[in-house]
Scaffold this motif. Structure first.
Motif: not given
Length: 306
Positions: A111-121, A234-241, A297-305
């Motif tokens: 299934l292809v979503q028709r919106d052209d997406l950029r800079d999103y969560h 399950n919950t998926l989060d995709l951060y794109v910038l 407008r920003t991305l989270p940082r991936v850190m080693v706990a």
């Protein structure tokens, strides 16, 4: 003249292991526990990509009637595309007392979503259904969230559009995959001999690699398996910038990819910064719900706990 060498399975496995070791180095001494810092605040309202009633805004596409021919060089038939009623493949149905997008999974496609997406969560929830279908019976249930989708429907194996994949597969959810021979990404990896080929797992501070479909770096396994047991949501989060993306599974960051790009006909690398999303159908019954997207407008940082 092309010479094809047929090696025993053990030799092939050893070859791929040696190749991965050469790419990533020796296995790390310890696994990493990752966490997110500096979560971005949305810069606008969240938009629901699923209205809870219909598949408005989504375009179905189906590959071959027999999915077993998908990866053949000459499948011997044409993909179904939009050439039949797809209400038995994709539909809105109720589960757990609420509506969700149901994907049967028997015929591969998306299934292809028709919106052209950029800079999103993007956030969504999914769970596995009860059925798997040939040729994937006996294998872990498999699906995917494909983003930065572009190009022609069916351009990849007659079934998908070029994109980057946030893998949804039992034991590997969050794996990064380049979908299409002209799609590229970069990330950092460690050698993990416990994995099937290509034996590469995402690691903060690992060796940088260029992901290239059809080579030993075509995918990179998620940092850890953060998926819940089959039957649970399950919950998926995709951060794109821009040309960067972070994959998060049930609150746990599992992949950080950057320098997303396409390769032009003249060989130049062009940043891949926007596109549609696809919800795959790839052999397993799957449910999706609560699909929202909000601008960032920003991305989270991936850190080693600690």
């Amino acid at each position: 003249m092309i010479v094809v060498l047929t090696l025993p399975a053990a030799a092939l496995a050893q070859s791929s292991t040696d190749q991965a070791r050469a790419i990533a180095g020796d296995p790390p001494s310890a696994s990493q526990r990752l966490t997110l810092a500096d979560l971005p605040r949305p810069t606008g309202k969240a938009t629901a990509l699923f209205d809870g009633r219909s598949l408005t805004g989504w375009q179905p596409w189906l590959g071959y009637a027999d999915p077993a021919v998908t990866y053949r060089g000459d499948p011997g038939s044409k993909p179904i595309g939009t050439g039949r009623d797809t209400s038995g493949d994709f539909a809105v149905r109720r589960t757990d007392g609420a509506p969700a997008i149901w994907i049967k999974g028997q015929t591969w496609g998306s299934l292809v979503q028709r919106d052209d997406l950029r800079d999103y969560h993007l956030r969504l929830q999914y769970k596995w259904g009860a059925k798997t279908w040939p040729p994937r019976i006996g294998q872990p249930p498999n699906n995917g969230l494909l983003y930065h989708t572009h190009g022609t429907p069916g351009d990849v194996f007659g079934t998908w559009q070029p994109s980057v994949e946030f893998e949804i597969m039992k034991g590997s959810t969050g794996m990064a995959v380049t979908v299409g021979t002209r799609v590229r990404a970069r990330t950092t990896v460690a050698f993990d001999p416990s994995l099937i080929a290509p034996h590469l797992r995402f690691r903060v501070g690992g060796r940088p690699i260029d992901m290239v479909n059809g080579t030993a770096t075509w995918n990179v396994e998620a940092a850890t398996d953060a998926e819940r047991p089959i039957g649970q949501w399950n919950t998926l989060d995709l951060y794109v910038l821009g040309d960067r993306a972070i994959h998060v599974v049930n609150g746990v960051p599992v992949a950080d990819v950057r320098d997303l790009a396409t390769i032009a006909q003249d060989g130049t690398r062009q940043p891949l910064t926007h596109g549609q999303i696809q919800l795959q159908s790839e052999g397993a019954e799957t449910w999706f719900r609560a699909i929202t997207v909000e601008p960032i407008r920003t991305l989270p940082r991936v850190m080693v706990a600690d």
